[in-house]
Design a protein around this motif. Structure first.
Motif, mmCIF file in Angstrom:
data_model
loop_
_atom_site.group_PDB
_atom_site.id
_atom_site.type_symbol
_atom_site.label_atom_id
_atom_site.label_comp_id
_atom_site.label_asym_id
_atom_site.label_seq_id
_atom_site.Cartn_x
_atom_site.Cartn_y
_atom_site.Cartn_z
ATOM 1 N N ALA A 112 -15.483 -3.446 1.618
ATOM 2 C CA ALA A 112 -14.146 -3.113 2.126
ATOM 3 C C ALA A 112 -13.291 -4.368 2.273
ATOM 4 O O ALA A 112 -12.102 -4.372 1.903
ATOM 5 C CB ALA A 112 -14.265 -2.383 3.459
ATOM 6 N N LEU A 113 -13.865 -5.438 2.816
ATOM 7 C CA LEU A 113 -13.102 -6.681 2.975
ATOM 8 C C LEU A 113 -12.738 -7.281 1.618
ATOM 9 O O LEU A 113 -11.651 -7.836 1.439
ATOM 10 C CB LEU A 113 -13.907 -7.700 3.792
ATOM 11 N N TYR A 114 -13.647 -7.171 0.660
ATOM 12 C CA TYR A 114 -13.406 -7.707 -0.679
ATOM 13 C C TYR A 114 -12.316 -6.932 -1.409
ATOM 14 O O TYR A 114 -11.400 -7.517 -2.000
ATOM 15 C CB TYR A 114 -14.716 -7.675 -1.473
ATOM 16 N N LEU A 115 -12.374 -5.600 -1.343
ATOM 17 C CA LEU A 115 -11.445 -4.761 -2.095
ATOM 18 C C LEU A 115 -10.095 -4.607 -1.415
ATOM 19 O O LEU A 115 -9.050 -4.582 -2.081
ATOM 20 C CB LEU A 115 -12.061 -3.370 -2.321
ATOM 21 N N LEU A 116 -10.092 -4.519 -0.075
ATOM 22 C CA LEU A 116 -8.848 -4.210 0.635
ATOM 23 C C LEU A 116 -8.130 -5.437 1.186
ATOM 24 O O LEU A 116 -6.895 -5.435 1.300
ATOM 25 C CB LEU A 116 -9.135 -3.239 1.784
ATOM 26 N N LEU A 117 -8.896 -6.472 1.553
ATOM 27 C CA LEU A 117 -8.267 -7.651 2.149
ATOM 28 C C LEU A 117 -8.301 -8.876 1.244
ATOM 29 O O LEU A 117 -7.747 -9.921 1.603
ATOM 30 C CB LEU A 117 -8.950 -7.992 3.485
ATOM 31 N N GLY A 118 -8.991 -8.768 0.113
ATOM 32 C CA GLY A 118 -9.040 -9.893 -0.818
ATOM 33 C C GLY A 118 -9.930 -11.029 -0.371
ATOM 34 O O GLY A 118 -9.813 -12.157 -0.886
ATOM 35 N N VAL A 119 -10.847 -10.782 0.568
ATOM 36 C CA VAL A 119 -11.799 -11.811 0.991
ATOM 37 C C VAL A 119 -12.816 -12.022 -0.136
ATOM 38 O O VAL A 119 -13.259 -11.065 -0.779
ATOM 39 C CB VAL A 119 -12.529 -11.385 2.290
ATOM 40 N N GLU A 120 -13.167 -13.263 -0.398
ATOM 41 C CA GLU A 120 -14.135 -13.553 -1.453
ATOM 42 C C GLU A 120 -15.455 -12.836 -1.171
ATOM 43 O O GLU A 120 -15.793 -12.559 -0.016
ATOM 44 C CB GLU A 120 -14.355 -15.067 -1.565
ATOM 45 N N THR A 305 -4.474 -13.266 15.791
ATOM 46 C CA THR A 305 -3.858 -11.962 16.022
ATOM 47 C C THR A 305 -3.981 -11.115 14.759
ATOM 48 O O THR A 305 -3.574 -11.536 13.669
ATOM 49 C CB THR A 305 -2.378 -12.114 16.394
ATOM 50 N N LEU A 306 -4.531 -9.920 14.897
ATOM 51 C CA LEU A 306 -4.780 -9.078 13.733
ATOM 52 C C LEU A 306 -3.583 -8.179 13.438
ATOM 53 O O LEU A 306 -3.050 -7.539 14.347
ATOM 54 C CB LEU A 306 -6.015 -8.202 13.968
ATOM 55 N N PRO A 307 -3.156 -8.115 12.170
ATOM 56 C CA PRO A 307 -2.143 -7.119 11.791
ATOM 57 C C PRO A 307 -2.694 -5.712 12.013
ATOM 58 O O PRO A 307 -3.907 -5.518 12.124
ATOM 59 C CB PRO A 307 -1.927 -7.408 10.295
ATOM 60 N N VAL A 308 -1.807 -4.734 12.052
ATOM 61 C CA VAL A 308 -2.216 -3.352 12.313
ATOM 62 C C VAL A 308 -3.222 -2.870 11.284
ATOM 63 O O VAL A 308 -4.219 -2.229 11.623
ATOM 64 C CB VAL A 308 -0.973 -2.424 12.325
ATOM 65 N N LEU A 309 -2.995 -3.204 10.011
ATOM 66 C CA LEU A 309 -3.907 -2.774 8.950
ATOM 67 C C LEU A 309 -5.309 -3.303 9.188
ATOM 68 O O LEU A 309 -6.299 -2.576 9.057
ATOM 69 C CB LEU A 309 -3.392 -3.244 7.587
ATOM 70 N N TYR A 310 -5.415 -4.574 9.567
ATOM 71 C CA TYR A 310 -6.720 -5.184 9.799
ATOM 72 C C TYR A 310 -7.404 -4.531 11.002
ATOM 73 O O TYR A 310 -8.622 -4.335 11.007
ATOM 74 C CB TYR A 310 -6.571 -6.691 10.040
ATOM 75 N N THR A 311 -6.617 -4.222 12.026
ATOM 76 C CA THR A 311 -7.184 -3.584 13.217
ATOM 77 C C THR A 311 -7.748 -2.212 12.897
ATOM 78 O O THR A 311 -8.876 -1.876 13.289
ATOM 79 C CB THR A 311 -6.089 -3.448 14.306
ATOM 80 N N VAL A 312 -6.958 -1.416 12.155
ATOM 81 C CA VAL A 312 -7.409 -0.078 11.766
ATOM 82 C C VAL A 312 -8.654 -0.170 10.899
ATOM 83 O O VAL A 312 -9.619 0.587 11.080
ATOM 84 C CB VAL A 312 -6.284 0.680 11.028
ATOM 85 N N LEU A 313 -8.671 -1.115 9.961
ATOM 86 C CA LEU A 313 -9.822 -1.278 9.078
ATOM 87 C C LEU A 313 -11.064 -1.680 9.865
ATOM 88 O O LEU A 313 -12.155 -1.147 9.634
ATOM 89 C CB LEU A 313 -9.518 -2.323 8.007
ATOM 90 N N ALA A 314 -10.907 -2.619 10.806
ATOM 91 C CA ALA A 314 -12.048 -3.068 11.610
ATOM 92 C C ALA A 314 -12.658 -1.917 12.397
ATOM 93 O O ALA A 314 -13.880 -1.753 12.437
ATOM 94 C CB ALA A 314 -11.615 -4.191 12.557
ATOM 95 N N LEU A 315 -11.812 -1.097 13.020
ATOM 96 C CA LEU A 315 -12.313 0.033 13.806
ATOM 97 C C LEU A 315 -12.950 1.094 12.910
ATOM 98 O O LEU A 315 -13.971 1.694 13.267
ATOM 99 C CB LEU A 315 -11.182 0.641 14.626
#
Length: 403
Positions: A112-120, A305-315
């Protein structure tokens, strides 16, 4: 320095008084266990210390103290309650959930982090495995004296958590080595290192556990002061030896505690006294660790500080990753040859609150690591939500089990 000693004693005295108040509140108002109230108190302290001129010192988790001081004590205290004979029926499902379950959870979160947030890819997997470590303490207090939860169910929850902690630290260490070292990836060498890391820890811990039992036999006494000293030395000694040999310290402590208590003594006053000492050590260490986890939140996440998208994804990942992992393993998980019931499946799901080990592992990463701030912000959010929300859901599951 001399002025800090009286202040430290004063804070300690106030802390013990506060523990009594929190314990009283948790007994009278059974919404949360006392450990969660301590976490909330830590959050309040951290907020006041970071946002006012109250003059309160900022208290922040030290990752090395967490891993080398708190973890050996807590792992040994939890494992010490288990007898290997009683642990055997749930060993296989605990191992499945604590290994394959962690791998599946790591892939879900990392993907999810790789595909949605572009994390390596490798850093995404690193966060995935780190945040998959669980701490059942937030819900285990709800099991005490509750006949709806069987001993095997309690052992499964606690055993899986201990095993997955050791597995998580091992996998995280290998991924960190691949990310931060210049060496090229060698599948054979990495696989060999992984196997030796685990089995070396189990063997060294088991040997030390039996040696400790043999030393007690030579002394022809089981006075609780002597046995407490030996078990404390065993907890920290097995962890230190394993880490020195580049094995998993957590799994070594787990094996040492099981080997030491494989044939426990008959009940006696000394044994009961030793258990009471360990029960208090376990409580005190957990109380301090959860308080520090709360006090550290505002300081460690001030720059993340997490953007809303990151917060929703984390939860979403907090709930989805463990659900998918356990759902995939449910058809092959058996307790005494019986498949997991749906109540047991949900109980195992929501006993998987995250804990301070995840924060410690992230803090141990190099400060120049580009994703450290992001990982800390997401980890704290997932940890705090799981510690506060999961016990409320667990209460409802237990009530349903009694109907």
């Amino acid at each position: 320095m001399t002025e800090s000693v009286p202040a430290l004693v004063t804070y300690a005295a106030l802390g013990w008084v506060a523990l009594n108040v929190i314990f009283y509140i948790s007994e009278r108002w059974m919404v949360f266990s006392d450990i969660i109230w301590i976490l909330l108190a830590g959050l309040l302290y951290g907020w006041v210390a970071s946002s006012s001129n109250a003059g309160l010192p900022e208290l922040v988790l030290n990752p090395e103290i967490v891993l080398f001081v708190f973890v050996p004590l807590l792992i040994f205290a939890s494992t010490k309650k288990m007898c290997l004979f009683h642990f055997r029926p749930i060993l296989l499902p605990a191992m499945l959930a604590g290994t394959l379950g962690i791998i599946i959870s790591m892939l879900v979160i990392g993907g999810a982090l790789y595909l949605l947030l572009g994390v390596e890819w490798l850093p995404a997997l690193l966060f995935g495995v780190i945040i998959s470590a669980t701490d059942p303490l937030a819900v285990s207090a709800l099991f005490k004296g509750n006949e709806a939860v069987t001993e095997n169910q309690k052992l499964l929850i606690e055993g899986e958590s201990i095993l997955n902690d050791g597995f998580v630290v091992t996998v995280a260490g290998i991924l960190a080595l691949l990310i931060f070292s210049d060496e090229s990836f060698d599948a054979l060498q990495t696989g060999f290192s992984f196997v030796t890391h685990i089995f070396g820890a189990l063997i060294s811990g088991a040997v030390l556990g039996r040696v400790a039992r043999w030393v007690l036999k030579l002394m022809h006494t089981s006075h609780y002061i002597l046995t407490t000293n030996i078990t404390l030395a065993l907890a920290y000694g097995s962890f230190a030896l394993a880490e020195f040999l580049h094995f998993s310290g957590i799994l070594a402590v787990f094996a040492a505690a099981l080997a030491y208590g494989y044939k426990p003594d008959h009940d006696s006053k000394n044994r009961e006294s030793e258990e009471k000492v360990w029960e208090y050590l376990d409580y005190a260490a957990n109380a301090l660790l959860f308080f520090l986890l709360g006090t550290s939140y505002f300081t460690l996440t001030s720059d993340s500080t997490l953007p809303v998208l990151y917060t929703v994804l984390a939860l979403a990942l907090l709930f989805a990753a463990r659900f998918i992992a356990l759902g995939a393993l449910k058809p092959v998980m058996r307790v005494e040859r019986e498949p997991l019931t749906m109540n047991e499946f949900w109980l195992l799901n929501f006993s998987g609150a995250r804990g301070a080990v995840s924060v410690a592992l992230i803090l141990l990463l190099p400060s120049t690591f580009e994703y450290q701030s992001l990982f800390l912000g997401m980890a704290f959010l997932m940890i705090l939500v799981s510690l506060i929300v999961y016990p409320l859901i667990t209460v409802k599951i237990i009530k349903r089990m009694t109907e």
